[in-house]
Write an enzyme that holds these catalytic residues in place. Structure first.
Site, PDB file in Angstrom:
ATOM      1  N   LEU A  49       0.840  -1.199   0.000  1.00 53.07           N
ATOM      2  CA  LEU A  49       0.000   0.000   0.000  1.00 53.07           C
ATOM      3  C   LEU A  49       0.876   1.249   0.000  1.00 53.07           C
ATOM      4  CD1 LEU A  49      -2.709   1.474   0.274  1.00 53.07           C
ATOM      5  CD2 LEU A  49      -2.512   1.161   2.757  1.00 53.07           C
ATOM      6  N   HIS A  50       1.901   1.268   0.822  1.00 47.76           N
ATOM      7  CA  HIS A  50       2.809   2.412   0.894  1.00 47.76           C
ATOM      8  C   HIS A  50       3.435   2.702  -0.467  1.00 47.76           C
ATOM      9  CE1 HIS A  50       6.035   5.040   2.156  1.00 47.76           C
ATOM     10  NE2 HIS A  50       6.956   4.149   1.831  1.00 47.76           N
TER      11      HIS A  50
END
Length: 211
Positions: A49-50
């Site tokens: 996600l990052h």
């Protein structure tokens, strides 16, 4: 809007869309998964996600962990649900890059659903702790060329704080060093606070719906 991800795992996407009927957001996760496996999967999920948020330079997607446990210390964890919060456009943009690739066998994503009426809101933010005085001293000695005595005088044992929050273990993309991302869910409040989120979906100033 919102969406939940369960590992193995859940992703729930949550979106504020007036007029839409609330849908079931949380998906069940197999209870046979051990906590250590859950922690490993969550680390991989948050890392992906990052990277996606960095790639898109997105600051309009927030996260929360609605099943997190803070106490007792021995059982603290972020739970098996990662909830994504944002507008319909923001969440569609995020999911368009297929950031869950490689995690499909371990995750189940809900459909985008409206936030239920009458919910409260909270801040979900990163908290950083100075957890090891000796490590901090060694770093200061390297950086400032100080002796051990000087570093000890500058960094006494009292600077250490015992982390009391659940966390996900990640690895720095710049140094390769492992670190713990401690996540704090603040107190509930009746009014949403607008703002921006960092590349982990956390914010010290912007709230997300809590339910």
């Amino acid at each position: 809007v919102m969406r939940d991800i369960t590992y193995p795992v859940q992703v729930a996407l949550v979106v504020d869309v007036p007029g839409l009927e609330p849908e079931r957001l949380i998906l069940d996760i197999g209870e046979h998964v051990e906590q250590k496996d859950l922690a490993h999967l969550l680390g991989a999920l948050v890392t992906k996600l990052h990277r996606a948020l960095v790639q898109q330079q997105a600051d309009d997607v927030g996260i929360s962990f609605p099943q997190h446990v803070n106490a007792p210390m021995a059982k603290r964890n972020l739970g098996s649900v990662l909830r994504l919060h944002g507008t319909q456009a923001a969440l569609n943009q995020l999911m368009s890059v297929d950031w869950l690739r490689g995690m499909r066998d371990h995750t189940q994503a809900s459909t985008v659903a409206a936030v239920p009426d009458g919910v409260q809101h909270c801040l979900v933010q990163r908290r950083q702790f100075k957890t090891n005085a000796e490590r901090l001293r060694r770093r200061r000695m390297r950086r400032k060329g100080e002796t051990a005595e000087q570093a000890t005088a500058a960094i006494p044992e009292s600077v250490e704080r015992k982390p009391n929050l659940p966390y996900v273990q990640l690895r720095s993309s710049s140094t390769g060093e492992p670190f713990c991302l401690f996540v704090e869910h603040g107190g509930l409040q009746p009014i949403a606070i607008p703002g921006r989120f960092n590349s982990y979906g956390l914010s010290a100033g912007a709230s997300v719906p809590w339910f």
